[in-house]
Design an enzyme around this catalytic site. Structure first.
Site, PDB file in Angstrom:
ATOM      1  N   GLY A  10       0.840  -1.206   0.000  1.00  0.00           N
ATOM      2  CA  GLY A  10       0.000   0.000   0.000  1.00  0.00           C
ATOM      3  C   GLY A  10       0.869   1.248   0.000  1.00  0.00           C
ATOM      4  O   GLY A  10       2.105   1.172  -0.066  1.00  0.00           O
ATOM      5  N   ASP A  31       0.169  -8.723   1.588  1.00  0.00           N
ATOM      6  CA  ASP A  31      -0.795  -7.760   1.041  1.00  0.00           C
ATOM      7  C   ASP A  31      -1.732  -8.522   0.113  1.00  0.00           C
ATOM      8  O   ASP A  31      -1.270  -9.345  -0.683  1.00  0.00           O
ATOM      9  CB  ASP A  31      -0.036  -6.667   0.274  1.00  0.00           C
ATOM     10  CG  ASP A  31      -0.877  -5.420   0.097  1.00  0.00           C
ATOM     11  OD1 ASP A  31      -1.985  -5.538  -0.464  1.00  0.00           O
ATOM     12  OD2 ASP A  31      -0.444  -4.331   0.515  1.00  0.00           O
ATOM     13  N   THR A  95     -12.537  -5.610   7.515  1.00  0.00           N
ATOM     14  CA  THR A  95     -11.084  -5.603   7.282  1.00  0.00           C
ATOM     15  C   THR A  95     -10.373  -4.921   8.432  1.00  0.00           C
ATOM     16  O   THR A  95      -9.346  -5.404   8.905  1.00  0.00           O
ATOM     17  CB  THR A  95     -10.740  -4.813   5.991  1.00  0.00           C
ATOM     18  OG1 THR A  95     -11.640  -5.187   4.983  1.00  0.00           O
ATOM     19  CG2 THR A  95      -9.321  -5.026   5.563  1.00  0.00           C
ATOM     20  N   TYR A 149     -15.736   4.169   9.878  1.00  0.00           N
ATOM     21  CA  TYR A 149     -14.275   4.064   9.781  1.00  0.00           C
ATOM     22  C   TYR A 149     -13.640   4.489  11.110  1.00  0.00           C
ATOM     23  O   TYR A 149     -12.810   3.775  11.678  1.00  0.00           O
ATOM     24  CB  TYR A 149     -13.809   4.949   8.627  1.00  0.00           C
ATOM     25  CG  TYR A 149     -12.323   4.968   8.395  1.00  0.00           C
ATOM     26  CD1 TYR A 149     -11.641   3.794   8.065  1.00  0.00           C
ATOM     27  CD2 TYR A 149     -11.598   6.150   8.478  1.00  0.00           C
ATOM     28  CE1 TYR A 149     -10.279   3.816   7.831  1.00  0.00           C
ATOM     29  CE2 TYR A 149     -10.237   6.181   8.243  1.00  0.00           C
ATOM     30  CZ  TYR A 149      -9.575   5.015   7.923  1.00  0.00           C
ATOM     31  OH  TYR A 149      -8.222   5.035   7.694  1.00  0.00           O
TER      32      TYR A 149
END
Ligand code: UDP
Length: 328
Positions: A10, A31, A95, A149
């Site tokens: 990322g 990843d 996630t 979030y």
């Protein structure tokens, strides 16, 4: 040392990998390339100190093996970007929280140092800037999905600190404030790559709302330096620490700067939040980090300016354009 970077393909993770490889460490990146990009680590392939595993941090068995054999863990894997959060709400929460749960569980079992990134989003609608780590957190109601979030990341923070409190797991939580720089993609809504790319293409720059909302942008190189110091500083264990830059600019000002610095002919276009993210989207007006704690604990002092950021991001896009046209 052996260092595991989850989400190492990322944006921030790949810069960490570059820095740590440069220091002579052995790096393993895991990843799933959901938001990470192979291109971010392609240049490291072939280096005997680098290994890329394409898999998810939710793979328990693999994560146990990787964590058992490592000395340090940077858990950079996460859902990123407001656009992604609005478009994939379930995946975002899963996630963020499940991934951190798996990582912390095995770090705790094998007693490994681990750094867990959180976000300035957790300060939510707080208005008393600069935001200090011990400030109250003020997010919105659960029908405004943006705040999922912040809440998922807050839960990550609680879990990390709980491991420190119960068994003294050497864990550090860092709150990253609008970290930007080369390799960040505009695909998930982030403002700097979007503005710079539009400016370079002489296309309209889209400002959300009236553009008077302000942000502070931290260069990823400064932030990565701070993170590598934090994991080596035992005074940081069990702590939550802000990282970023504390110089403010309005989003309208950012658009003007991007146009000026790239010599662009772009016009600025204004779109309401409802048009961009659907009805009921809430933004925050200001978001400024207090960097006192980072300074006190690890001597953190950002050295790169917003001009450096815009130049570096513009240069990256120019390089990509050159490569694209050479391959065409
Ligand atoms: N923004 C904008 N145009 C864009 C992308 C973002 O005006 O193309 C605004 C966004 O609404 C927010 C600010 O820029 O007020 C920063 O957005 P970003 O998604 O980069 O980070 P945030 O601070 O919202 O997490």
């Amino acid at each position: 040392m052996k260092i595991l970077i989850t989400g190492g393909a990322g944006f921030v993770g790949s810069h960490l990998a570059d820095k740590l490889i440069g220091e002579g460490h052995e790096i393993t990146v895991i990843d799933d390339l959901s938001t990470g990009r192979y291109a971010n680590v392609e240049h490291l392939e072939g280096n005997p100190n680098f290994r890329l595993i394409i898999d998810t941090v939710l793979n328990d068995k693999l994560m146990e093996e990787l964590i058992r054999e490592t000395d340090r863990v940077f858990h950079m894997a996460s859902a990123v970007g407001v656009r992604l959060i609005m478009e994939q709400p379930v995946k975002t929460i899963e996630t963020i929280f499940h991934g951190t749960d798996v990582v912390l569980k095995f770090c705790s079992r094998y007693r490994k140092r681990v750094l867990v990134p959180s976000t300035s989003e957790v300060y939510g609608k707080g208005v008393s800037v600069p935001f200090k780590e011990e400030d109250d957190l003020l997010t919105g109601s659960t029908d405004k999905h943006r705040w999922a979030y912040a809440c998922a990341k807050t839960l990550d923070e609680f879990l990390a600190i709980a491991h420190w409190k119960e068994t003294r797991l050497p864990v550090i939580v860092v709150r990253l404030f609008n970290t930007v720089g080369p390799r960040q993609t505009g695909q998930y809504g982030m403002v700097v790559p979007n503005f710079v790319k539009s400016a370079l293409n002489n296309q309209p720059i889209t400002v959300h709302g009236d553009g008077n909302q302000q942000r502070c942008f931290g260069h990823v190189f400064d932030v990565v330096e701070g993170l590598t110091k934090a994991i080596e500083t035992p005074e940081c264990f069990g702590q939550v620490i802000n990282f970023g830059n504390d110089e403010e600019i309005s989003i309208k000002g950012l658009a003007e700067k991007a146009i000026e610095m790239t010599g662009s002919k772009s016009e600025i276009k204004y779109l309401s939040y409802d048009e961009v993210y659907g009805e009921g989207f809430e933004d925050m007006q200001r978001r400024v980090p207090s960097l006192e704690k980072a300074k006190r604990l690890v001597g953190y002092q950002p050295t790169r300016t917003l001009d450096d950021i815009i130049n570096d991001v513009a240069n990256q896009f120019r390089e990509e354009l050159k490569t694209d046209s050479a391959n065409a």
